[in-house]
Each structure stands twice: as structure tokens, then as C-alpha cells.
Enzyme design. Structure first.
Site, PDB file in Angstrom:
ATOM      1  N   CYS A  67     -15.877  39.339 -13.302  1.00  0.00           N
ATOM      2  CA  CYS A  67     -16.967  40.292 -14.301  1.00  0.00           C
ATOM      3  C   CYS A  67     -17.915  40.639 -13.186  1.00  0.00           C
ATOM      4  O   CYS A  67     -18.221  40.070 -12.003  1.00  0.00           O
ATOM      5  CB  CYS A  67     -17.577  38.864 -14.861  1.00  0.00           C
ATOM      6  SG  CYS A  67     -19.235  39.370 -15.506  1.00  0.00           S
TER       7      CYS A  67
ATOM      8  N   ASP B 100      -7.168  43.800 -20.694  1.00  0.00           N
ATOM      9  CA  ASP B 100      -8.571  43.651 -20.305  1.00  0.00           C
ATOM     10  C   ASP B 100      -8.650  43.381 -19.263  1.00  0.00           C
ATOM     11  O   ASP B 100      -9.800  43.764 -18.155  1.00  0.00           O
ATOM     12  CB  ASP B 100      -8.931  42.275 -21.320  1.00  0.00           C
ATOM     13  CG  ASP B 100     -10.441  42.404 -21.318  1.00  0.00           C
ATOM     14  OD1 ASP B 100     -11.268  43.126 -20.996  1.00  0.00           O
ATOM     15  OD2 ASP B 100     -10.934  41.321 -22.357  1.00  0.00           O
TER      16      ASP B 100
HETATM   17 ZN    ZN Z   1     -12.386  40.822 -22.775  1.00  0.00          ZN
END
Ligand code: ZN
Length: 319
Positions: free
Chosen positions: A247, A18
Site C-alpha cells: 500500500c 490487483d
Molecule cells: Zn483491491
């Protein structure tokens, strides 16, 4: 699957998948191996080492098969991989992954945008994968989870109906997965929502079939949500070393919840993870060296451990 009788909570490191898939830089294979080996040596029991997606889509994941083979050589480590579809599952199983998980987006718009598949198509693929797994000799069958992504909200659709998440959990179980996980892909979850959704899904598929959640810290609620999950009896928490990945929509926000902070919280609360926190904190240097300029997050690594910290329910008791 290995049992973990000597720990209370399984911290599943997802940074190599991730975290890395969310950044532009490509980490050299040797550094990925060093990272995985160092975390396993610190006591991490499960690592998602990569994703079986076409290298054209995610060049960072091109060496996943090699990493699975390498990680399998580490005693006691459960080697997990993400698979987007049947072909990915075949490749993961051929490479020897102990555990595979397939994401199913609760938001159909997100599913079409990300996997180019409708819910029905993804469920069909899950059925094909379980049929393939069942055709294998028992010793070669990996664990297979369905992970409901955007379970707490979606950047395209906004709120996702809880009834939809519950329905998809049921359909995944009917299609033959071993268990279902809930993923806060977008960092929208709050503790009250998490408690409610865990209860609703468990009421539908059984408590034992929802054991893990995957949380992001986009809005700073990652550990609050993790605590809510613990209160509900969730026993597997995904996290990423250094919150790697960030992010793209929220500058300064970490990606997954930070493994170092999560382990500190669990350890300080007296919950056994099997992880040596001092050793875990040193692993960060591998990321710093291999990914120069990439933001790393976490409070515990910066602040250090409290004076006299001894772990294991530290701070509890008389005196
Ligand atoms: Zn994730």
C-alpha cells in the site's frame, strides 16, 4: 459459469491484477504464466489474470489478452479480468475471459479521479456492456459482475454513506449485472461495518446477488473482515499471493489479504477450498524470482504449517 459443488469457499486469486498493478516493476509474461499455472495446479479455481486498461496507463497489464488466452487452456480454471469500461469489456470478451468485473467507486470523487467518470456515466457503460453480452450466442457470454469499490470508505471523501452503496448496488443490478461485489479498496473496513453493509445490500438486491467481497489488509483487519464475511454467508473471497502490491500510503502494510494466510485459516477451520496448502506455499518462489526486491507478506509462509498439521478441521475433536 462453473459450479463449485465440492468446495465451500471460492478463493479468487487477484494478485496478477490487483497486486501487479500496484507495483512499479513489470513481471515478464513467462513468469505470469508460470504463476497462474502453478496456482491452478495447487487447486485455485479462479484467477483474475489482468485488467483491460490502455497499456499507456498500466504497462504491467499490456499482456492481459495473451494471459487470458493462456489461462483458458488450463482445465477447470475460471479466467477473470477487470474491465474499466465498454471498450475494455469488448476486448476481454474477445480474448475469451469467462468472467469480467467492472469497478464502480462508491465515492464519486474517487470515480472521477480514477475512471474519469461520474456514477451515471459508469452505469450507462454497464448497460451498454450487458446489451453487448446479451447480443452474443449464449455459449460466448461471460459472467459480468459490478464491483463497488471504496465501499467502506475513500481516501478522498473519507466515510462513504451506506445508503449510497446500497443505491449503487441496486442500480448495477438494474443495469443488468449478474451480481455485485463489495471492495474495501482502501483497507478502511472493520468487521462490524462489513456485517452491516453486507446485510443492507442483500436486503436491497437479494442474498444470492452479493456473494463476494474484496478485502485489503492495510490496517491488519483483513482476515478479521474475511471471518465476518464468512459469518454472513459470503462464499467468494478475493486475495493475493504474498499480499503482493503493498500500500503506497502505509509502508509495511500488505495489499490484498494474503492468499496463503486466508487458505490456511479456511483450511484449518475445515472449510473446503480445493487448494493444496503445501503446494500453494511453493508458488511464492515464482514471485520472489520474478520480482526481486519486491516485498511479499504473509505469516503462514514465514512460520510454516503447525507441527503435524493435517488440514480439514485440524485441531478439532477428542484427544
Ligand atoms: Zn483491491
Amino acid at each position: 459459469m462453473q459450479e463449485h459443488d465440492d468446495i465451500d469457499i471460492l478463493v479468487s486469486e487477484v494478485g496478477p491484477r490487483d497486486g501487479l498493478q500496484s507495483i512499479k516493476a513489470i513481471m515478464p509474461l513467462a513468469a505470469k504464466k508460470a504463476w497462474i499455472a502453478a496456482e491452478a495446479a495447487a487447486g485455485v479455481r479462479e484467477i483474475e489474470v489482468g485488467s483491460f486498461v490502455p497499456p499507456k496507463l498500466l504497462p504491467q497489464m499490456a499482456d492481459t489478452a495473451e494471459l487470458v488466452a493462456y489461462a483458458r487452456s488450463i482445465p477447470g480454471l475460471v479466467v477473470a479480468a477487470l474491465v474499466p469500461n465498454y471498450r475494455g469489456a469488448e476486448n476481454a470478451i474477445r480474448a475469451g475471459a469467462h468472467k469480467i468485473s467492472l469497478p464502480l467507486s462508491a465515492s464519486e470523487s474517487h470515480s472521477k479521479a480514477n475512471l474519469r467518470r461520474t456514477h451515471d456515466q459508469v452505469i450507462d457503460e454497464v448497460r451498454q456492456i450487458t446489451a453487448f453480452i446479451r447480443s452474443l450466442p449464449e455459449a460466448e457470454r461471460p459472467g459480468f459482475d459490478g464491483n463497488i469499490s471504496t465501499a467502506f470508505g475513500c481516501t478522498i471523501e473519507g466515510a462513504v454513506p451506506e445508503a449510497k452503496v446500497v443505491e449503487l448496488a441496486r442500480r448495477l443490478m438494474e443495469a443488468g449485472v449478474d451480481g455485485v461485489g463489495l471492495s474495501d479498496t482502501t483497507g478502511y473496513a472493520n468487521p462490524a461495518q462489513l456485517r452491516r453493509l453486507v446485510r443492507l445490500v442483500r436486503a436491497e438486491i437479494g442474498t444470492e446477488n452479493l456473494s463476494g467481497v474484496h478485502l485489503h489488509n492495510t490496517r491488519g483487519l483483513g482476515l478479521a473482515n474475511a471471518l465476518a464475511a464468512l459469518d454472513e454467508g459470503i462464499t467468494t473471497l478475493d486475495s493475493s499471493l504474498g499480499g503482493l502490491g503493498g500500500c503506497p500510503y502505509a509502508p509495511g502494510a500488505s495489499g490484498n489479504i494474503v492468499t496463503e494466510d486466508l487458505v490456511f485459516m479456511l483450511d484449518a477451520m475445515g472449510l473446503r477450498t480445493g487448494i493444496d496448502l503445501d503446494r500453494l506455499l511453493t508458488v511464492r518462489q515464482i514471485l520472489r524470482d520474478a520480482l526481486p526486491g519486491e516485498a511479499l507478506y504473509g505469516f503462514t509462509p514465514d512460520a510454516g504449517l503447525p507441527k503435524g498439521y493435517a488440514g480439514g478441521g485440524w485441531g478439532v475433536g477428542p484427544g
